[in-house]
Design a protein around this motif. Structure first.
Motif, PDB file in Angstrom:
ATOM      1  N   GLY A  35     -18.306  -4.943   3.910  1.00 27.31           N
ATOM      2  CA  GLY A  35     -17.950  -5.475   5.215  1.00 27.31           C
ATOM      3  C   GLY A  35     -16.575  -6.105   5.223  1.00 27.31           C
ATOM      4  N   THR A  36     -16.249  -6.815   4.139  1.00 26.24           N
ATOM      5  CA  THR A  36     -14.922  -7.424   4.031  1.00 26.24           C
ATOM      6  C   THR A  36     -13.838  -6.347   3.983  1.00 26.24           C
ATOM      7  OG1 THR A  36     -15.932  -9.264   2.823  1.00 26.24           O
ATOM      8  CG2 THR A  36     -13.549  -9.098   2.742  1.00 26.24           C
ATOM      9  N   ILE A  37     -14.117  -5.265   3.257  1.00 27.49           N
ATOM     10  CA  ILE A  37     -13.186  -4.129   3.226  1.00 27.49           C
ATOM     11  C   ILE A  37     -13.015  -3.548   4.628  1.00 27.49           C
ATOM     12  CG2 ILE A  37     -12.864  -1.766   2.377  1.00 27.49           C
ATOM     13  CD1 ILE A  37     -14.381  -2.645  -0.172  1.00 27.49           C
ATOM     14  N   GLY A  38     -14.125  -3.392   5.346  1.00 27.10           N
ATOM     15  CA  GLY A  38     -14.060  -2.864   6.708  1.00 27.10           C
ATOM     16  C   GLY A  38     -13.234  -3.742   7.631  1.00 27.10           C
ATOM     17  N   LEU A  39     -13.395  -5.056   7.517  1.00 27.11           N
ATOM     18  CA  LEU A  39     -12.613  -5.967   8.347  1.00 27.11           C
ATOM     19  C   LEU A  39     -11.125  -5.807   8.073  1.00 27.11           C
ATOM     20  CD1 LEU A  39     -14.708  -9.262   8.112  1.00 27.11           C
ATOM     21  CD2 LEU A  39     -14.381  -7.870  10.164  1.00 27.11           C
ATOM     22  N   LYS A  40     -10.777  -5.751   6.799  1.00 26.12           N
ATOM     23  CA  LYS A  40      -9.364  -5.592   6.444  1.00 26.12           C
ATOM     24  C   LYS A  40      -8.810  -4.285   7.007  1.00 26.12           C
ATOM     25  CE  LYS A  40      -5.465  -6.181   4.148  1.00 26.12           C
ATOM     26  NZ  LYS A  40      -4.446  -7.152   4.618  1.00 26.12           N
ATOM     27  N   ALA A  41      -9.545  -3.183   6.844  1.00 26.45           N
ATOM     28  CA  ALA A  41      -9.078  -1.892   7.341  1.00 26.45           C
ATOM     29  C   ALA A  41      -8.954  -1.889   8.862  1.00 26.45           C
ATOM     30  CB  ALA A  41     -10.014  -0.781   6.874  1.00 26.45           C
ATOM     31  N   ALA A  42      -9.836  -2.601   9.536  1.00 25.62           N
ATOM     32  CA  ALA A  42      -9.828  -2.611  11.003  1.00 25.62           C
ATOM     33  C   ALA A  42      -8.651  -3.384  11.572  1.00 25.62           C
ATOM     34  CB  ALA A  42     -11.133  -3.193  11.533  1.00 25.62           C
ATOM     35  N   THR A  43      -7.994  -4.218  10.767  1.00 25.98           N
ATOM     36  CA  THR A  43      -6.835  -4.964  11.259  1.00 25.98           C
ATOM     37  C   THR A  43      -5.579  -4.110  11.316  1.00 25.98           C
ATOM     38  OG1 THR A  43      -6.117  -5.764   9.062  1.00 25.98           O
ATOM     39  CG2 THR A  43      -7.761  -7.097  10.250  1.00 25.98           C
ATOM     40  N   ALA A  44      -5.599  -2.940  10.679  1.00 31.92           N
ATOM     41  CA  ALA A  44      -4.405  -2.092  10.612  1.00 31.92           C
ATOM     42  C   ALA A  44      -4.169  -1.385  11.947  1.00 31.92           C
ATOM     43  CB  ALA A  44      -4.552  -1.068   9.500  1.00 31.92           C
ATOM     44  N   PRO A  45      -2.918  -1.299  12.394  1.00 35.01           N
ATOM     45  CA  PRO A  45      -2.625  -0.553  13.622  1.00 35.01           C
ATOM     46  C   PRO A  45      -3.032   0.912  13.469  1.00 35.01           C
ATOM     47  CG  PRO A  45      -0.740  -1.883  12.926  1.00 35.01           C
ATOM     48  CD  PRO A  45      -1.724  -1.904  11.799  1.00 35.01           C
ATOM     49  N   GLY A  46      -3.631   1.475  14.494  1.00 37.80           N
ATOM     50  CA  GLY A  46      -4.020   2.872  14.457  1.00 37.80           C
ATOM     51  C   GLY A  46      -5.187   3.169  13.552  1.00 37.80           C
ATOM     52  N   THR A  47      -5.998   2.165  13.244  1.00 42.22           N
ATOM     53  CA  THR A  47      -7.151   2.389  12.375  1.00 42.22           C
ATOM     54  C   THR A  47      -8.049   3.497  12.919  1.00 42.22           C
ATOM     55  OG1 THR A  47      -9.119   1.346  11.384  1.00 42.22           O
ATOM     56  CG2 THR A  47      -8.481   0.600  13.573  1.00 42.22           C
ATOM     57  N   LEU A  48      -8.651   4.248  12.016  1.00 37.36           N
ATOM     58  CA  LEU A  48      -9.585   5.309  12.402  1.00 37.36           C
ATOM     59  C   LEU A  48     -11.002   4.778  12.572  1.00 37.36           C
ATOM     60  CD1 LEU A  48      -8.345   8.268  10.163  1.00 37.36           C
ATOM     61  CD2 LEU A  48      -8.003   7.937  12.623  1.00 37.36           C
ATOM     62  N   ILE A  49     -11.196   3.486  12.363  1.00 39.83           N
ATOM     63  CA  ILE A  49     -12.513   2.879  12.600  1.00 39.83           C
ATOM     64  C   ILE A  49     -12.695   2.720  14.108  1.00 39.83           C
ATOM     65  CG2 ILE A  49     -13.971   0.848  12.239  1.00 39.83           C
ATOM     66  CD1 ILE A  49     -12.429   0.321   9.651  1.00 39.83           C
TER      67      ILE A  49
END
Length: 264
Positions: free
Chosen positions: A94-108
């Motif tokens: 979940g922590t990894i997902g949160l970090k990835a979701a902060t990136a512009p243009g995330t595919l999440i």
């Protein structure tokens, strides 16, 4: 099972079913098998379960000990394998997902995080440091005993702790992935994700467990209070290992949330 080379690692993953894509990310000292009781409730989706860097059968590569590296691994998987997808992350995942979701243009497209923290305190950091020290000293007996004790504290229902701890030890492998991920978690003590959460533009659902002493309600509240589109849900009668204590309630909740919000 399938394997794909991403970044500097060979990622071991499994894909089941068809439909909108959903990627499931496990926790520390686990692998893709930890989702088996949840997957049975997601038969309307194309479900991807993978072993994180250095866990299970995914190679460790050159571990940087950072959440950014683990987030980059997820981004590479989405970019190469699934395309835009929902991500469900448990604890470390979940922590990894949160970090990835902060990136512009995330595919999440939709993020569900369970038993997840965006910052760790001193006690948690010291806990991780202790487990790292055991592995670096090749104190496998001490590490195994500690992991068993940790596992027992993460469940509140009657469970075969020895069998569960043994499966988790198998997921740890040679320990390099555990060390790498534990260092990444220590890193969010000095650099918490909290200031970054406002950047998340996708819908987020947070799942807590009523008896989770490792990730209490306050951890969920921090995420809910800082993410724009975020809701909290709780699984009763569960400790940190929700998939062990309440697999059906947990799985059905994840399925409902994915139906409510979609995956992309």
């Amino acid at each position: 099972m399938s394997t794909i080379e991403l970044n500097d690692i060979d990622v071991n993953y499994r894909q089941r079913g068809s439909g909108p894509p959903v990627v499931l990310l496990h926790g520390l000292a686990e692998d893709h098998r930890s989702w088996e009781a949840v997957e049975v409730h997601l038969d309307e989706f194309a479900v991807y379960t993978l072993d994180l860097r250095g866990h299970g059968r995914t190679t460790p590569g050159e571990g940087a000990g950072t959440l950014s590296q683990l987030s980059d691994d997820l981004t590479a998987f989405l970019d190469t394998v699934t395309g835009p997808a929902a991500v469900v992350g448990y604890s470390l995942g979940g922590t990894i997902g949160l970090k990835a979701a902060t990136a512009p243009g995330t595919l999440i497209g939709h993020l569900v995080v369970a038993a997840t923290s965006s910052v760790v305190g001193m006690a948690a950091a010291e806990f991780f440091e202790g487990r790292i020290a055991q592995l670096e000293a090749h104190d496998w007996h001490g590490f195994a005993a500690g992991l068993r004790d940790d596992t027992a504290k993460q469940v509140v229902t009657e469970t075969d702790i020895d069998a569960l701890a043994s499966r988790r030890m198998d997921a740890v492998g040679d320990g390099r992935g555990y060390i790498n991920a534990a260092r990444a978690m220590i890193g969010i003590r000095s650099e918490p994700l909290n200031p970054l959460l406002a950047r998340i533009e996708v819908p987020v659902d947070v799942i807590g467990a009523s008896s989770d002493v490792f990730c209490p309600r306050r951890a969920s509240d921090i995420i809910v209070d800082n993410v724009g589109d975020c809701r909290y849900h709780e699984v009763a009668g569960a400790g940190h290992l929700l998939s062990i204590d309440q697999p059906d309630a947990y799985g059905k909740l994840v399925a409902r949330l994915l139906h409510d919000r979609g995956t992309t």
